[in-house]
Design a protein around this motif. Structure first.
Motif, PDB file in Angstrom:
ATOM      1  N   ASP A  94      11.665  -0.035 -10.611  1.00 13.45           N
ATOM      2  CA  ASP A  94      11.916   0.677 -11.587  1.00 13.45           C
ATOM      3  C   ASP A  94      12.602   0.343 -12.746  1.00 13.45           C
ATOM      4  N   MET A  95      13.110  -0.820 -12.545  1.00  9.69           N
ATOM      5  CA  MET A  95      14.106  -1.351 -13.629  1.00  9.69           C
ATOM      6  C   MET A  95      13.880  -2.850 -13.971  1.00  9.69           C
ATOM      7  N   PRO A  96      12.628  -3.369 -14.059  1.00  9.33           N
ATOM      8  CA  PRO A  96      12.293  -4.745 -14.516  1.00  9.33           C
ATOM      9  C   PRO A  96      12.634  -5.054 -16.031  1.00  9.33           C
ATOM     10  N   THR A  97      12.493  -4.036 -16.806  1.00  9.42           N
ATOM     11  CA  THR A  97      12.763  -4.282 -18.363  1.00  9.42           C
ATOM     12  C   THR A  97      13.751  -3.324 -18.843  1.00  9.42           C
ATOM     13  N   PRO A  98      14.258  -3.529 -20.012  1.00 10.12           N
ATOM     14  CA  PRO A  98      15.216  -2.460 -20.557  1.00 10.12           C
ATOM     15  C   PRO A  98      14.494  -1.308 -20.803  1.00 10.12           C
ATOM     16  N   SER A  99      13.203  -1.302 -21.182  1.00  7.68           N
ATOM     17  CA  SER A  99      12.601   0.184 -21.492  1.00  7.68           C
ATOM     18  C   SER A  99      12.098   0.692 -20.306  1.00  7.68           C
ATOM     19  N   ALA A 100      11.841  -0.050 -19.295  1.00  6.49           N
ATOM     20  CA  ALA A 100      11.319   0.840 -18.120  1.00  6.49           C
ATOM     21  C   ALA A 100      12.709   1.222 -17.446  1.00  6.49           C
ATOM     22  N   SER A 101      13.730   0.496 -17.575  1.00  4.15           N
ATOM     23  CA  SER A 101      14.964   1.065 -16.926  1.00  4.15           C
ATOM     24  C   SER A 101      15.412   2.349 -17.322  1.00  4.15           C
ATOM     25  N   TYR A 102      15.364   2.294 -18.820  1.00  2.00           N
ATOM     26  CA  TYR A 102      15.908   3.528 -19.610  1.00  2.00           C
ATOM     27  C   TYR A 102      15.065   4.741 -19.172  1.00  2.00           C
ATOM     28  N   THR A 103      13.758   4.574 -19.127  1.00  2.00           N
ATOM     29  CA  THR A 103      12.807   5.481 -18.826  1.00  2.00           C
ATOM     30  C   THR A 103      12.895   6.032 -17.312  1.00  2.00           C
ATOM     31  N   TRP A 104      13.241   5.219 -16.310  1.00  2.00           N
ATOM     32  CA  TRP A 104      13.589   5.400 -15.150  1.00  2.00           C
ATOM     33  C   TRP A 104      15.025   6.101 -14.924  1.00  2.00           C
ATOM     34  N   LEU A 105      15.789   5.879 -15.615  1.00  2.00           N
ATOM     35  CA  LEU A 105      17.233   6.349 -15.444  1.00  2.00           C
ATOM     36  C   LEU A 105      17.196   7.805 -16.339  1.00  2.00           C
ATOM     37  N   GLU A 106      16.558   7.816 -17.246  1.00  2.00           N
ATOM     38  CA  GLU A 106      16.191   9.131 -17.886  1.00  2.00           C
ATOM     39  C   GLU A 106      15.500  10.193 -16.892  1.00  2.00           C
ATOM     40  N   GLY A 107      14.630   9.803 -16.185  1.00  2.00           N
ATOM     41  CA  GLY A 107      14.120  10.675 -15.187  1.00  2.00           C
ATOM     42  C   GLY A 107      14.985  11.166 -13.749  1.00  2.00           C
ATOM     43  N   GLN A 108      16.233   9.992 -13.909  1.00  2.00           N
ATOM     44  CA  GLN A 108      17.448  10.242 -12.893  1.00  2.00           C
ATOM     45  C   GLN A 108      18.432  11.278 -13.597  1.00  2.00           C
ATOM     46  N   ASN A 109      17.928  11.596 -14.833  1.00  2.30           N
ATOM     47  CA  ASN A 109      19.246  12.257 -15.675  1.00  2.30           C
ATOM     48  C   ASN A 109      20.334  11.300 -15.889  1.00  2.30           C
ATOM     49  N   TYR A 110      20.245  10.192 -16.065  1.00  4.46           N
ATOM     50  CA  TYR A 110      21.458   9.412 -16.325  1.00  4.46           C
ATOM     51  C   TYR A 110      21.456   8.956 -17.822  1.00  4.46           C
ATOM     52  N   VAL A 111      20.369   9.122 -18.575  1.00  2.07           N
ATOM     53  CA  VAL A 111      20.453   8.711 -19.887  1.00  2.07           C
ATOM     54  C   VAL A 111      19.448   9.650 -20.516  1.00  2.07           C
ATOM     55  N   GLY A 112      19.494   9.822 -21.837  1.00  8.60           N
ATOM     56  CA  GLY A 112      18.762  10.897 -22.763  1.00  8.60           C
ATOM     57  C   GLY A 112      19.823  11.782 -23.429  1.00  8.60           C
ATOM     58  N   GLY A 113      20.012  11.723 -24.540  1.00  5.63           N
ATOM     59  CA  GLY A 113      20.967  12.626 -25.564  1.00  5.63           C
ATOM     60  C   GLY A 113      22.192  11.877 -25.712  1.00  5.63           C
ATOM     61  N   PRO A 114      23.002  12.431 -26.659  1.00  8.58           N
ATOM     62  CA  PRO A 114      24.152  11.803 -26.989  1.00  8.58           C
ATOM     63  C   PRO A 114      25.266  11.585 -26.164  1.00  8.58           C
ATOM     64  N   MET A 115      25.351  12.134 -25.051  1.00  2.48           N
ATOM     65  CA  MET A 115      26.284  12.035 -23.964  1.00  2.48           C
ATOM     66  C   MET A 115      25.845  11.922 -22.632  1.00  2.48           C
ATOM     67  N   PRO A 116      25.352  10.599 -22.635  1.00  2.52           N
ATOM     68  CA  PRO A 116      24.701  10.314 -21.182  1.00  2.52           C
ATOM     69  C   PRO A 116      25.615  10.475 -19.991  1.00  2.52           C
ATOM     70  N   ALA A 117      25.110  10.805 -18.794  1.00  2.00           N
ATOM     71  CA  ALA A 117      25.770  11.002 -17.508  1.00  2.00           C
ATOM     72  C   ALA A 117      26.306   9.539 -17.129  1.00  2.00           C
ATOM     73  N   LEU A 118      25.316   8.627 -17.729  1.00  2.00           N
ATOM     74  CA  LEU A 118      25.414   6.999 -17.254  1.00  2.00           C
ATOM     75  C   LEU A 118      26.825   6.716 -17.570  1.00  2.00           C
ATOM     76  N   THR A 119      27.462   7.182 -18.774  1.00  2.00           N
ATOM     77  CA  THR A 119      28.727   6.546 -19.128  1.00  2.00           C
ATOM     78  C   THR A 119      29.800   7.697 -18.876  1.00  2.00           C
ATOM     79  N   SER A 120      29.687   8.713 -18.083  1.00  2.00           N
ATOM     80  CA  SER A 120      30.609   9.742 -17.780  1.00  2.00           C
ATOM     81  C   SER A 120      31.506   9.622 -16.279  1.00  2.00           C
ATOM     82  N   ASP A 121      32.706   9.556 -16.490  1.00  2.00           N
ATOM     83  CA  ASP A 121      33.338   9.416 -15.116  1.00  2.00           C
ATOM     84  C   ASP A 121      33.243  10.590 -14.242  1.00  2.00           C
TER      85      ASP A 121
END
Length: 159
Positions: A94-121
């Motif tokens: 799922d996370m071999p490269t930066p782009s693939a990681s972003y796409t996978w994390l987007e599918g998990q609703n952690y990134v995408g948009g200006p306030m990503p859940a990946l960076t939220s406490d």
């Protein structure tokens, strides 16, 4: 004067060896499993040799691979194999490269948009934001937090 029998034996042995050494084997190069005999250029030791082609090794953890404030920079510094997150050790597919990681994390609703859940406490999977990734990871990391904050400030893009 006649040569001694031991000298004659040595001469026969050398002649036999030369005959065997100069004949071509009945099996092709590599034996029953085949093989090739292409001439390869010497390497300088810093490249990986794969079937006579060379690829540059990945940058050491935390170095290169993307400018500060970019997803590529964050991935190479904190998520790539051998870094703090070490994500590909568990998520290799799922996370071999930066782009693939972003796409996978987007599918998990952690990134995408200006306030990503990946960076939220509280909603991040990252241990330094209260999550459980990486397993046994640190409860805080100022460098990783600063890098992710810079990435969010730059638009949280897949760059």
């Amino acid at each position: 004067m006649r040569p001694s029998s031991s000298a004659a034996s040595v001469a026969v042995l050398v002649a036999s060896f030369a005959t065997v050494a100069c004949t071509t084997p009945s099996d092709p190069l590599g034996g029953a499993y085949g093989g090739r005999a292409e001439m390869l250029e010497p390497t300088d030791g810093s490249f990986v040799n794969r079937d006579a082609t060379f690829s540059e090794p990945p940058p050491p953890p935390g170095e290169g691979g993307g400018a500060p404030g970019t997803w590529s920079g964050v991935f190479q510094a904190y998520f790539a194999l051998g870094t703090l997150g070490n994500c590909p050790s568990c998520h290799a597919a799922d996370m071999p490269t930066p782009s693939a990681s972003y796409t996978w994390l987007e599918g998990q609703n952690y990134v995408g948009g200006p306030m990503p859940a990946l960076t939220s406490d509280g909603s991040s999977c990252l241990s330094w934001y209260g999550g459980d990734m990486p397993p046994g990871g640190p409860s805080s990391d100022p460098g990783a937090d600063a890098a992710l904050t810079a990435w969010v400030s730059a638009g949280a893009l897949n760059d």
